[in-house]
Design a protein around this motif. Sequence first.
Motif, PDB file in Angstrom:
ATOM      1  N   UNK A 189      39.690  19.152  48.881  1.00 13.93           N
ATOM      2  CA  UNK A 189      40.962  18.575  49.328  1.00 13.93           C
ATOM      3  C   UNK A 189      42.094  19.022  48.413  1.00 13.93           C
ATOM      4  N   UNK A 190      43.284  19.095  49.006  1.00 16.87           N
ATOM      5  CA  UNK A 190      44.502  19.288  48.233  1.00 16.87           C
ATOM      6  C   UNK A 190      45.339  18.023  48.392  1.00 16.87           C
ATOM      7  N   UNK A 191      45.968  17.605  47.300  1.00 18.29           N
ATOM      8  CA  UNK A 191      46.748  16.369  47.276  1.00 18.29           C
ATOM      9  C   UNK A 191      48.226  16.731  47.144  1.00 18.29           C
ATOM     10  N   UNK A 192      49.002  16.356  48.152  1.00 13.19           N
ATOM     11  CA  UNK A 192      50.413  16.712  48.251  1.00 13.19           C
ATOM     12  C   UNK A 192      51.262  15.471  48.014  1.00 13.19           C
ATOM     13  N   UNK A 193      52.179  15.547  47.060  1.00 14.32           N
ATOM     14  CA  UNK A 193      53.049  14.420  46.754  1.00 14.32           C
ATOM     15  C   UNK A 193      54.308  14.475  47.617  1.00 14.32           C
ATOM     16  N   UNK A 194      54.542  13.395  48.355  1.00 14.59           N
ATOM     17  CA  UNK A 194      55.700  13.247  49.241  1.00 14.59           C
ATOM     18  C   UNK A 194      56.529  12.094  48.683  1.00 14.59           C
ATOM     19  N   UNK A 195      57.480  12.423  47.791  1.00 19.34           N
ATOM     20  CA  UNK A 195      58.120  11.401  46.959  1.00 19.34           C
ATOM     21  C   UNK A 195      58.852  10.334  47.768  1.00 19.34           C
ATOM     22  N   UNK A 196      59.672  10.736  48.726  1.00 21.05           N
ATOM     23  CA  UNK A 196      60.484   9.756  49.440  1.00 21.05           C
ATOM     24  C   UNK A 196      59.681   8.917  50.425  1.00 21.05           C
ATOM     25  N   UNK A 197      58.464   9.348  50.735  1.00 19.86           N
ATOM     26  CA  UNK A 197      57.561   8.531  51.548  1.00 19.86           C
ATOM     27  C   UNK A 197      56.677   7.641  50.674  1.00 19.86           C
ATOM     28  N   UNK A 198      56.872   7.728  49.337  1.00 19.76           N
ATOM     29  CA  UNK A 198      56.100   6.937  48.370  1.00 19.76           C
ATOM     30  C   UNK A 198      54.595   7.135  48.564  1.00 19.76           C
ATOM     31  N   UNK A 199      54.232   8.380  48.880  1.00 19.92           N
ATOM     32  CA  UNK A 199      52.865   8.670  49.330  1.00 19.92           C
ATOM     33  C   UNK A 199      52.347   9.961  48.713  1.00 19.92           C
ATOM     34  N   UNK A 200      51.044   9.985  48.444  1.00 20.73           N
ATOM     35  CA  UNK A 200      50.338  11.240  48.206  1.00 20.73           C
ATOM     36  C   UNK A 200      49.375  11.442  49.358  1.00 20.73           C
ATOM     37  N   UNK A 201      49.519  12.592  50.025  1.00 18.04           N
ATOM     38  CA  UNK A 201      48.655  12.931  51.151  1.00 18.04           C
ATOM     39  C   UNK A 201      47.416  13.678  50.670  1.00 18.04           C
ATOM     40  N   UNK A 202      46.284  13.413  51.312  1.00 13.97           N
ATOM     41  CA  UNK A 202      45.080  14.210  51.092  1.00 13.97           C
ATOM     42  C   UNK A 202      44.855  15.074  52.315  1.00 13.97           C
ATOM     43  N   UNK A 203      44.764  16.381  52.099  1.00 14.10           N
ATOM     44  CA  UNK A 203      44.563  17.321  53.202  1.00 14.10           C
ATOM     45  C   UNK A 203      43.291  18.132  52.963  1.00 14.10           C
ATOM     46  N   UNK A 204      42.511  18.390  53.999  1.00 14.64           N
ATOM     47  CA  UNK A 204      41.365  19.292  53.840  1.00 14.64           C
ATOM     48  C   UNK A 204      41.832  20.667  53.357  1.00 14.64           C
ATOM     49  N   UNK A 205      41.049  21.249  52.471  1.00  9.18           N
ATOM     50  CA  UNK A 205      41.402  22.534  51.868  1.00  9.18           C
ATOM     51  C   UNK A 205      40.261  23.512  52.036  1.00  9.18           C
ATOM     52  N   UNK A 206      40.577  24.718  52.505  1.00 13.46           N
ATOM     53  CA  UNK A 206      39.604  25.801  52.619  1.00 13.46           C
ATOM     54  C   UNK A 206      39.820  26.736  51.441  1.00 13.46           C
ATOM     55  N   UNK A 207      38.935  26.662  50.458  1.00 17.81           N
ATOM     56  CA  UNK A 207      39.147  27.456  49.242  1.00 17.81           C
ATOM     57  C   UNK A 207      38.835  28.938  49.452  1.00 17.81           C
ATOM     58  N   UNK A 208      38.155  29.253  50.543  1.00 12.55           N
ATOM     59  CA  UNK A 208      37.888  30.668  50.826  1.00 12.55           C
ATOM     60  C   UNK A 208      39.149  31.382  51.295  1.00 12.55           C
ATOM     61  N   UNK A 209      39.962  30.668  52.055  1.00 11.82           N
ATOM     62  CA  UNK A 209      41.195  31.257  52.583  1.00 11.82           C
ATOM     63  C   UNK A 209      42.451  30.714  51.911  1.00 11.82           C
ATOM     64  N   UNK A 210      42.279  29.771  50.969  1.00  7.68           N
ATOM     65  CA  UNK A 210      43.411  29.134  50.288  1.00  7.68           C
ATOM     66  C   UNK A 210      44.403  28.557  51.299  1.00  7.68           C
ATOM     67  N   UNK A 211      43.891  27.752  52.214  1.00  3.06           N
ATOM     68  CA  UNK A 211      44.746  27.181  53.253  1.00  3.06           C
ATOM     69  C   UNK A 211      44.458  25.690  53.406  1.00  3.06           C
ATOM     70  N   UNK A 212      45.511  24.948  53.752  1.00  2.00           N
ATOM     71  CA  UNK A 212      45.365  23.510  53.960  1.00  2.00           C
ATOM     72  C   UNK A 212      45.455  23.195  55.438  1.00  2.00           C
ATOM     73  N   UNK A 213      44.817  22.097  55.808  1.00  2.00           N
ATOM     74  CA  UNK A 213      44.859  21.623  57.188  1.00  2.00           C
ATOM     75  C   UNK A 213      45.793  20.421  57.240  1.00  2.00           C
ATOM     76  N   UNK A 214      47.056  20.693  57.566  1.00  2.00           N
ATOM     77  CA  UNK A 214      48.039  19.612  57.574  1.00  2.00           C
ATOM     78  C   UNK A 214      47.727  18.588  58.666  1.00  2.00           C
ATOM     79  N   UNK A 215      47.141  19.041  59.762  1.00  6.10           N
ATOM     80  CA  UNK A 215      46.811  18.117  60.851  1.00  6.10           C
ATOM     81  C   UNK A 215      45.756  17.099  60.449  1.00  6.10           C
ATOM     82  N   UNK A 216      44.988  17.433  59.413  1.00  2.62           N
ATOM     83  CA  UNK A 216      43.962  16.509  58.936  1.00  2.62           C
ATOM     84  C   UNK A 216      44.414  15.642  57.784  1.00  2.62           C
ATOM     85  N   UNK A 217      45.719  15.581  57.539  1.00  2.63           N
ATOM     86  CA  UNK A 217      46.218  14.837  56.379  1.00  2.63           C
ATOM     87  C   UNK A 217      45.982  13.336  56.532  1.00  2.63           C
ATOM     88  N   UNK A 218      45.733  12.704  55.388  1.00  3.36           N
ATOM     89  CA  UNK A 218      45.579  11.250  55.306  1.00  3.36           C
ATOM     90  C   UNK A 218      46.485  10.714  54.208  1.00  3.36           C
TER      91      UNK A 218
END
Length: 334
Positions: A189-218
Motif C-alpha cells: 500500500x501507499x499512504x497519501x496525505x490529503x491535508x485539507x480533508x484531514x485524512x490519510x488515504x491507503x491505496x493499493x500499490x503495485x511495486x512491479x510497475x510503481x503504480x497506485x490504484x486510486x479507485x481502491x483508496x480507503x
Amino acid sequence: MVVVKDYSQVMPFRHEDGARLSEGVTYDIRNDRLLWVDIYNSEIHAIDNVSRDGREGRHMTIKIEGSQGRDSVGVVFLTDDPGIVLFGGKDGIGQWKVGSHEWEYVVKYSACSELAENPDRLQRLRPNDGNTTRDGKYILIGLMNDFNYDVKAIDGCILRISVSKGTVEMVWDGIAIANAVHWDHDEKYVFITDSLQHTIWRCPWDKQTNSLNRNGKEAWIDFKSHNKEFASPEPDGSDMDIANNLLYVTVWSTHRVQVYDITQRNKLVQEIILPVTTPRGSCCCLAGSDLYVTTANDEISDEPVQKGQGGSLFRLLCVADNKATSSKAYLNLH
C-alpha cells in the motif's frame, strides 16, 4: 492505550533568522546529514555530522532563485550520490551539489501533458511534499496552489516523475493540498496525505510497475476523530518507521506529532507533545531514536517576522526505540 510523551518544554535545536515555513526535514545516514527546506524563503539547509556535533555541525544553505520572481522549495530527495540531492522547486525537480552554489532543473513539471495544456494552472502551482519509490526509480510529488492563490482550490495533483527518463505523469488529479507519501513495510500500500480533508488515504500499490490504484483508496486515518479539541487538525509532513509500520505524522495547528500503526485503520498509538508556542508543526523525521521536527512561523508572508519559535527546527531525544537508519530511498540518477 495511547502513550503520551511530553516535550512541551524543549527549546529549538536551531532557528534561522527570518525563517517562515521550515519543512521537508530528511535524514541521510550515509553522512549523518540533516536536510530541511524553508518553502516560503526558497532555501535548502543542511547540517553534516548532526548526531555527533549537533547544531554545531557544518551548516550549508542555498537559496533557489527562480525565473518567475519568487521561487519555492517544497521537499528534498536523497540520491545514490551522497553529494547530490534533488528538490521539488517551483518549475520542476532540481539538483543541488551539496555545499556549493550550483543547482539546475533536471525535469520540468511542464513535461506533464495535463499541466502543459493548462499553463495558467501550472503557474499557480508550487511543490509541497513527496517521496522516492523504494526501488529508486521514481519520485512521487504533490503540487498545490502557491501562497498568492487559494490553497483550498483543487488545482493540486500528484505527479510520478522519472528523472533518468525525463517523464512526468499525473497519477492523482484534483487534490487541494497533497502532502506526504509513504509505503508500508511490504509495499502493498501507499499512504497519501490529503491535508485539507484531514485524512490519510491507503491505496493499493503495485511495486512491479510503481503504480497506485486510486479507485481502491480507503480513508485510513481520520485526524478529526483524534483531535476533536482543534478546529482544523491537518496532517502535514511525516516519516515512516518502516520496520515497525509506524507512521509519525506532524499535525498542523495542534502542537503535536501523532504516531499511527498503519496495519490497522485509524490506530493511534502515541502522541508527542510539542511546545504550545509553536503550534504549526510542519514535518518530522527519525534519526535513530531521535525525532527532528520543523515548524512554521505564525506569519507566512513578506511582513516582518515576529519574534518567537516559529520556523524552528526541534530535536526530540529518545522518542523511538530505533537504531540509526533512514526511511528514505535513494533515487537512481542514471
